[in-house]
Scaffold this active site. Structure first.
Site, short mmCIF file in Angstrom:
data_model
loop_
_atom_site.label_atom_id
_atom_site.label_comp_id
_atom_site.label_asym_id
_atom_site.label_seq_id
_atom_site.Cartn_x
_atom_site.Cartn_y
_atom_site.Cartn_z
N MET A 36 0.85 -1.20 0.00
CA MET A 36 0.00 0.00 0.00
C MET A 36 0.88 1.25 0.00
O MET A 36 0.41 2.35 0.32
CB MET A 36 -0.94 0.00 1.21
CG MET A 36 -1.94 -1.17 1.15
SD MET A 36 -3.51 -0.85 1.97
CE MET A 36 -2.98 -0.44 3.62
N GLY A 37 2.15 1.09 -0.36
CA GLY A 37 3.05 2.24 -0.43
C GLY A 37 3.56 2.67 0.93
O GLY A 37 3.52 1.91 1.89
N ALA A 38 4.09 3.93 0.99
CA ALA A 38 4.77 4.43 2.20
C ALA A 38 5.82 3.39 2.61
O ALA A 38 5.85 2.90 3.74
CB ALA A 38 3.78 4.70 3.33
N LEU A 39 6.67 3.08 1.66
CA LEU A 39 7.55 1.92 1.80
C LEU A 39 8.66 2.15 2.83
O LEU A 39 9.10 3.28 3.04
CB LEU A 39 8.17 1.59 0.44
CG LEU A 39 7.16 1.30 -0.67
CD1 LEU A 39 7.90 0.92 -1.96
CD2 LEU A 39 6.18 0.21 -0.28
N HIS A 43 9.44 -3.60 3.29
CA HIS A 43 8.93 -3.86 1.93
C HIS A 43 10.09 -4.20 0.99
O HIS A 43 9.95 -5.06 0.11
CB HIS A 43 8.23 -2.61 1.38
CG HIS A 43 6.99 -2.21 2.12
ND1 HIS A 43 6.93 -1.10 2.94
CD2 HIS A 43 5.75 -2.76 2.15
CE1 HIS A 43 5.71 -0.99 3.44
NE2 HIS A 43 4.98 -1.98 2.99
N GLN A 67 -10.33 -2.41 2.52
CA GLN A 67 -9.84 -2.97 3.78
C GLN A 67 -9.81 -1.95 4.91
O GLN A 67 -9.27 -2.21 5.98
CB GLN A 67 -8.48 -3.66 3.59
CG GLN A 67 -7.31 -2.75 3.28
CD GLN A 67 -6.09 -3.55 2.84
OE1 GLN A 67 -6.00 -4.06 1.73
NE2 GLN A 67 -5.10 -3.67 3.73
N GLU A 154 5.84 -11.79 6.88
CA GLU A 154 5.34 -12.57 8.03
C GLU A 154 4.90 -11.65 9.16
O GLU A 154 4.29 -12.10 10.12
CB GLU A 154 6.43 -13.53 8.51
CG GLU A 154 6.66 -14.68 7.55
CD GLU A 154 7.77 -15.62 7.98
OE1 GLU A 154 8.45 -15.33 8.99
OE2 GLU A 154 7.97 -16.63 7.28
N LYS A 155 5.24 -10.36 9.08
CA LYS A 155 4.77 -9.39 10.09
C LYS A 155 3.25 -9.47 10.21
O LYS A 155 2.70 -9.43 11.30
CB LYS A 155 5.20 -7.97 9.71
CG LYS A 155 4.61 -6.91 10.62
CD LYS A 155 5.14 -5.54 10.29
CE LYS A 155 4.50 -4.93 9.07
NZ LYS A 155 3.04 -4.64 9.23
N GLN A 159 -2.66 -12.39 7.92
CA GLN A 159 -2.92 -12.03 6.52
C GLN A 159 -2.25 -13.05 5.57
O GLN A 159 -2.85 -13.48 4.57
CB GLN A 159 -2.39 -10.63 6.22
CG GLN A 159 -2.40 -10.26 4.75
CD GLN A 159 -2.02 -8.82 4.51
OE1 GLN A 159 -2.86 -7.94 4.62
NE2 GLN A 159 -0.77 -8.56 4.18
#
Ligand code: PAF
Length: 211
Positions: A36-39, A43, A67, A154-155, A159
Site C-alpha cells: 500500500m506504499g509508504a515503503l 517492503h 480494507q 510474516e509481520k 494475513q
C-alpha cells in the site's frame, strides 16, 4: 537479475498484462510484491526476496479502500509514490503497478471474497471488515499480475495465512511465499503506520513487544 535504473509505472491492468506477457514470452519468471506504499526497509526485503526467486519483479502500490472501515485512516494513509518508486528501483524492482481506485473497483463492482478458517479471530475481532477487503484485492492483484511467485511479510502473519488459503481454494497458480519480519534497532517491527507514533508511543510499542 538485472538492476533497473529507473522504474516504469503502469496504471491499467491492460498495460500491466502487456509487460508481464512480453517477459513471459522471453522466458522470464515473474515475482510480485503487493503493497500500500509508504515503503520502508521491510517492503524492500520482500522485493529483494522476489528478485531472488524470479527474473523480473513487479510491485504494486494501491491504498485499498475495501480494507479500511469508515472510521479508519484511508484519507490520511501516507501516499508518496515518487519516493516509493525510487526505493523500489533501488531494491531491484522492474515495474510498478499503481492503479487508480476506478481501475480496481469500476462502477458496479459487487464481488466479495470471504475466506473462512484463518480469518477467524485475532485481527477480525477488532476489524471485522479487514480480511474481506484484503482477500478481494489480493485475489484481483494475483489474477492481474499472474506472477510465478508473490512475497508477503510474516509481520502480518494472519494475513499471510488468509492469502495462502484463498490462493489455494481459488486455484490461483501463484506460489505464496512468506518473508521474515524486518525490525528496527530496538526490535520493533517496521510498519508504515509506525509513522503515526510519537516518541512516547514508540517507547510503549517497544515495551509491548518486549524489546
Ligand atoms: O499488507 C498490505 O500492505 C496490504 O494488506 C496488501 C496485502 C497490500 C493488500 O492491500
Amino acid at each position: 537479475m538485472t538492476e533497473p535504473t529507473s522504474l516504469p509505472v503502469v496504471r491499467t491492468v491492460a498495460a500491466l498484462r502487456e509487460q508481464v506477457s512480453a517477459w513471459k514470452r522471453q522466458g522470464f519468471t515473474v515475482g510480485f510484491v503487493p503493497t500500500m506504499g509508504a515503503l520502508h526497509e521491510g517492503h524492500l526485503t520482500l522485493v529483494r526476496e522476489a528478485g531472488r526467486r524470479a527474473d523480473r519483479v513487479v510491485a504494486s502500490v494501491f491504498v485499498n479502500p475495501t480494507q479500511f472501515a469508515a472510521h479508519e485512516d484511508l484519507g490520511t494513509y501516507p501516499r508518496r509514490e515518487a519516493q516509493d518508486a525510487g526505493m523500489l528501483a533501488g531494491a531491484g524492482c522492474h515495474l510498478l503497478f499503481a492503479p487508480t481506485v476506478e481501475e480496481m473497483y469500476p462502477d458496479g463492482f459487487v464481488t466479495a471474497v470471504s475466506v473462512g478458517g484463518p480469518s477467524a479471530g485475532l485481527e477480525t475481532d477488532f476489524r471485522p471488515h479487514f480480511f474481506g477487503g484484503v482477500a478481494v484485492v489480493v485475489a484481483k492483484l494475483l489474477n492481474q499480475v499472474q506472477a510465478d511467485v508473490a512475497v508477503f511479510g510474516e509481520k502480518d502473519y494472519q494475513q499471510l495465512m488468509v492469502v495462502r488459503r484463498m490462493a489455494r481454494d481459488l486455484d490461483i497458480p501463484t506460489e505464496i511465499v512468506g518473508s521474515p519480519t524486518e525490525r528496527d534497532g530496538h526490535g520493533l517491527a517496521l510498519s508504515s503506520r509506525n509513522a503515526y507514533l510519537g516518541e512516547a508511543e514508540l517507547e510503549t510499542a517497544r515495551r509491548l513487544n518486549g524489546v
